[in-house]
Enzyme design. Structure first.
Site, PDB file in Angstrom:
ATOM      1  N   ASP A   1      21.307 -34.635  40.294  1.00  0.00           N
ATOM      2  CA  ASP A   1      21.881 -34.339  38.989  1.00  0.00           C
ATOM      3  C   ASP A   1      23.395 -34.499  39.061  1.00  0.00           C
ATOM      4  OD1 ASP A   1      21.513 -33.705  36.334  1.00  0.00           O
ATOM      5  OD2 ASP A   1      21.874 -31.565  36.659  1.00  0.00           O
TER       6      ASP A   1
ATOM      7  N   HIS B   1      31.992 -31.590  29.020  1.00  0.00           N
ATOM      8  CA  HIS B   1      31.168 -30.510  29.596  1.00  0.00           C
ATOM      9  C   HIS B   1      31.852 -29.897  30.825  1.00  0.00           C
ATOM     10  CE1 HIS B   1      27.767 -28.258  31.139  1.00  0.00           C
ATOM     11  NE2 HIS B   1      27.844 -28.920  32.286  1.00  0.00           N
TER      12      HIS B   1
ATOM     13  N   GLU C   1      20.235 -27.831  29.489  1.00  0.00           N
ATOM     14  CA  GLU C   1      21.257 -28.858  29.689  1.00  0.00           C
ATOM     15  C   GLU C   1      20.689 -30.158  29.130  1.00  0.00           C
ATOM     16  OE1 GLU C   1      22.882 -28.801  33.733  1.00  0.00           O
ATOM     17  OE2 GLU C   1      24.207 -27.184  33.024  1.00  0.00           O
TER      18      GLU C   1
ATOM     19  N   GLU D   1      20.470 -33.866  28.802  1.00  0.00           N
ATOM     20  CA  GLU D   1      20.851 -34.938  29.708  1.00  0.00           C
ATOM     21  C   GLU D   1      20.018 -36.193  29.462  1.00  0.00           C
ATOM     22  OE1 GLU D   1      21.245 -34.024  33.831  1.00  0.00           O
ATOM     23  OE2 GLU D   1      21.702 -31.897  33.499  1.00  0.00           O
TER      24      GLU D   1
ATOM     25  N   ASP E   1      17.648 -30.046  31.877  1.00  0.00           N
ATOM     26  CA  ASP E   1      17.834 -29.364  33.163  1.00  0.00           C
ATOM     27  C   ASP E   1      18.015 -27.869  32.893  1.00  0.00           C
ATOM     28  OD1 ASP E   1      18.301 -29.128  35.929  1.00  0.00           O
ATOM     29  OD2 ASP E   1      20.463 -29.217  35.608  1.00  0.00           O
TER      30      ASP E   1
ATOM     31  N   ARG F   1      21.832 -19.170  34.051  1.00  0.00           N
ATOM     32  CA  ARG F   1      23.266 -19.073  34.347  1.00  0.00           C
ATOM     33  C   ARG F   1      23.612 -17.881  35.221  1.00  0.00           C
ATOM     34  NH1 ARG F   1      24.681 -24.169  33.492  1.00  0.00           N
ATOM     35  NH2 ARG F   1      24.160 -24.837  31.382  1.00  0.00           N
TER      36      ARG F   1
ATOM     37  N   GLN G   1      22.458 -18.679  38.788  1.00  0.00           N
ATOM     38  CA  GLN G   1      23.342 -19.733  39.292  1.00  0.00           C
ATOM     39  C   GLN G   1      24.716 -19.175  39.661  1.00  0.00           C
ATOM     40  OE1 GLN G   1      23.866 -22.900  36.401  1.00  0.00           O
ATOM     41  NE2 GLN G   1      25.420 -23.942  37.639  1.00  0.00           N
TER      42      GLN G   1
ATOM     43  N   LYS H   1      18.479 -23.522  39.039  1.00  0.00           N
ATOM     44  CA  LYS H   1      18.038 -24.795  38.476  1.00  0.00           C
ATOM     45  C   LYS H   1      16.631 -25.188  38.912  1.00  0.00           C
ATOM     46  CE  LYS H   1      22.287 -26.269  37.109  1.00  0.00           C
ATOM     47  NZ  LYS H   1      22.608 -26.886  35.801  1.00  0.00           N
TER      48      LYS H   1
ATOM     49  N   THR I   1      12.622 -28.711  35.549  1.00  0.00           N
ATOM     50  CA  THR I   1      13.412 -29.750  34.887  1.00  0.00           C
ATOM     51  C   THR I   1      12.421 -30.560  34.071  1.00  0.00           C
ATOM     52  OG1 THR I   1      14.893 -29.855  36.804  1.00  0.00           O
ATOM     53  CG2 THR I   1      14.981 -31.702  35.253  1.00  0.00           C
TER      54      THR I   1
ATOM     55  N   GLU J   1      28.013 -23.512  26.388  1.00  0.00           N
ATOM     56  CA  GLU J   1      29.164 -24.080  25.678  1.00  0.00           C
ATOM     57  C   GLU J   1      29.100 -23.780  24.183  1.00  0.00           C
ATOM     58  OE1 GLU J   1      30.201 -28.297  27.315  1.00  0.00           O
ATOM     59  OE2 GLU J   1      28.107 -27.872  27.797  1.00  0.00           O
TER      60      GLU J   1
END
Lengths: 419, 419
Positions: free
Chosen positions: A127, A134, A200, A202, A234, A238, A241, A254, A258, A363
């Site tokens: 990844d 970002h 996420e 992607e 993904d 948080r 992580q 993570k 996925t 975000e």
């Protein structure tokens, strides 16, 4: 495996699709499907149908039957660029030449009558972190006293390996992960289901042609090695992580899941969507330098929509990504790391410059401090059990058409009760 | 594939091995070999020979022939704990019961007449960081103004995913990786072959029994899921790693190659080597807490030797590792990440408290500032082209015997000339 859809609308006639339909004969993405009670096999999407590619190849006496009558795309992926072009040309002929129409029709299945499967066996999964917006947003959130971007960010596409074994197809439920978290105010870490579960948004690149260990793939090798792209979510815890991530990077935050779209769009369907990458603000080392006047553009103008429980919450633009798929591939192999058929690499979260163009909840809500306001007064900082997230996208196609990338969707189900 | 050894000494009689031979009938590690001109198949090491396990099983009418007459260990790995014990019991009988001697002898090949291959297809590869001495040494080297250990280190086994596709068998040459590096004094990154190529002395754990996504494996599930261990050298380009590593961890500094020994030692051969992990200095969350009085010890007393061009440079002790393989497994799955047959996880560099017990050159030479003094006045900070690194190990076996783990060796060959 994702369950078959249950809606019962009448599918469009695949030979009379409305003009500009995103899954017309100009697109023809690949997937793996199974009709009820039957084994998975390679399929190609046409409108609201999926074409049993191996069966139609056999019926028409095509030599590609052996590549296509398979339970996943790996044999086709391994066959290489020339075979990919030849097979695509053959498929295009089958679905457009009137003489083949009845043979093709005999091997079409309405999409809502089949189950869709993970289309390829994933070898390694890497990844990246290729969106400047970002990476800058996360820098501002987590390191407010520093420059948002780390010193290496504009010199190389930063990336890390993820867990290949937990890549799942769109439609698969995602179990809320449990793990350790520790807020700065906590005296010690606590254990429990993640309370900051995120997405996420992607794009994933699917590698077909392998390379030998000890060699590298130059920028110009991109189209020889990469078969196509997919949408990728993904999922990220948080809180898990944040506590685990020093000094070796993300792991359990993570690795639980996925999700990828059921359809792999071949690069050959995306020629009209190619765009040059943004201007670089620092000089690149030669192996990453794509500024030559005759360099082929390796960015894509993809229009992506992020929906939460059916409401659009963001529209991240892919065309602004700082690093291209060709650069990621060149970087990933410059140390001699080999490629295998089925390798998957993700772009990293796609975020634009605007608030409504961000690709992750952390975000969009600025670390949960500005919850999303959904209809009926519902607010969301991070994901709750039962939430459904759907990423969908299209790209400009030839002659003003659209090339649909389909969607990647997943529903959050509660963490198992601790034993 | 590693080339066949070329030495021509007379192999020991496998039925009359010297007492305490590290590859006697009490050991019986598994590998994959091919006699000259033949296909790879599963073998079991006995003294200086390898036994064609599938062939002898077939000759003796054993039901395990189908598990063993395979090109890799994955079918046996997938068969689960009961099958592992049953097959080991059968093998032990075949090589010890005199009535089977001539049948067994017909399927033995001198080790130096065969090629050894990667014994299993690697699914996902995770590398941990489980030695307190190693993590502390690296903290002191890289962050001299901070506490050596990050705040999370004693609460969870820190780890990250590596590249499964570049795991190679012992004896495979390692091409020096090229990449970006940037010393603090450099105005911009430079590209070239790594000038700080290092080793990491590790033990690898090989997963057999898979687990379902969304579930976790408790500490007590270790022996049901882990088939055995191997030696592992996680080659590391410190200069590449140092520049790329923020904020997502190591990538190209590691992904070019990881070497494993040709022999997988089953856990059942290591019962006499089990030791308790060191006392914990902070309380552990329940899923990692192995302090119950009746908990089975999950550490191992392995005696490891690191050689550089034939000279012993270190003897790292495995018994002092802070985190056990059972804890790494419980942590790796606590978020619901699934296991697949062939998953491999590494312990991280093994370092003891003493200077001659360090498992990496960066520690042995204190970041190159105190070069190793080898014979004939040769010095080494990091690895030079042509250097050969060999890790070997044994464990205490039943009745004062030794259980050999074999070796993992690799020679550094020059980086290809840039195009």
């Amino acid at each position: 495996m994702a369950p078959a859809a249950t809606s019962e609308h009448t599918p469009l006639d695949p030979f009379d699709l409305p003009e500009g339909h995103p899954f017309g004969a100009h697109n023809l993405p690949y997937g793996v499907f199974s009709p009820a009670g039957q084994e998975p096999r390679v399929g190609v999407r046409l409108g609201d149908h999926v074409l049993d590619a191996g069966a139609v190849a056999a019926a028409l006496g095509s030599p590609y039957g052996t590549l296509l009558a398979r339970p996943n795309l790996n044999p086709l992926l391994a066959a290489g660029r020339t075979a990919w072009s030849d097979v695509r040309r053959a498929l295009t002929g089958w679905v457009t030449v009137p003489a083949h129409r009845e043979t093709v029709r005999a091997h079409l299945h309405p999409l809502d009558s089949v189950a869709l499967h993970l289309p390829f066996e994933v070898a390694d999964y890497v990844d990246f972190y290729a969106s400047e917006n970002h990476a800058s947003n996360l820098g501002r959130l987590f390191r407010p006293d520093e420059e948002p971007l780390k010193p290496n960010w504009k010199h190389l596409p930063v990336g890390y390996h993820g867990r290949a074994g937990t890549v799942v197809v769109s439609g698969t439920d995602v179990v809320r992960p449990s793990g350790q978290r520790k807020a700065p105010s906590d005296p010690a870490p606590v254990f429990g289901p993640s309370v900051r579960l995120d997405i996420e948004t992607e794009v994933g690149y699917v590698v077909g042609t392998p390379s030998a260990q000890g060699t590298s793939v130059p920028l110009a090798g991109y189209r020889d090695h990469v078969f196509g792209i997919c949408l990728l979510n993904d999922w990220s815890a948080r809180d898990i992580q944040n506590w685990e991530t020093v000094p070796l990077g993300p792991h359990l935050g993570k690795s639980f899941a996925t999700s990828v779209s059921a359809w792999i769009t071949p690069l050959d369907a995306l020629d009209a969507a190619r765009v040059a990458a943004p201007e670089r603000t620092v000089p690149l080392l030669p192996y990453l330098d794509d500024s030559a006047p005759d360099a082929e553009p390796a960015g894509y103008d993809l229009r992506i929509t992020v929906s939460l429980n059916g409401e659009v919450v963001s529209e991240p633009p892919f065309s602004g990504m700082y690093w291209t798929g060709a650069q990621m591939l060149a970087h990933m192999t410059v140390n001699g790391a080999s490629l295998r058929t089925g390798d998957l690499y993700g772009s990293g979260t796609i975020s634009g410059t605007e608030e409504n163009e961000r690709g992750s909840l952390i975000e969009m809500t600025w670390n949960g401090t500005r919850p999303l306001k959904l209809s009926d007064g519902v607010e969301r900082g991070f994901l709750e059990d039962g939430d459904v997230v759907t990423l969908s996208a299209w790209a400009p196609g030839p002659g003003g058409t659209r090339v649909g990338l389909g969607e990647v969707t997943g529903r959050i189900v509660p963490a198992p009760v601790a034993p």
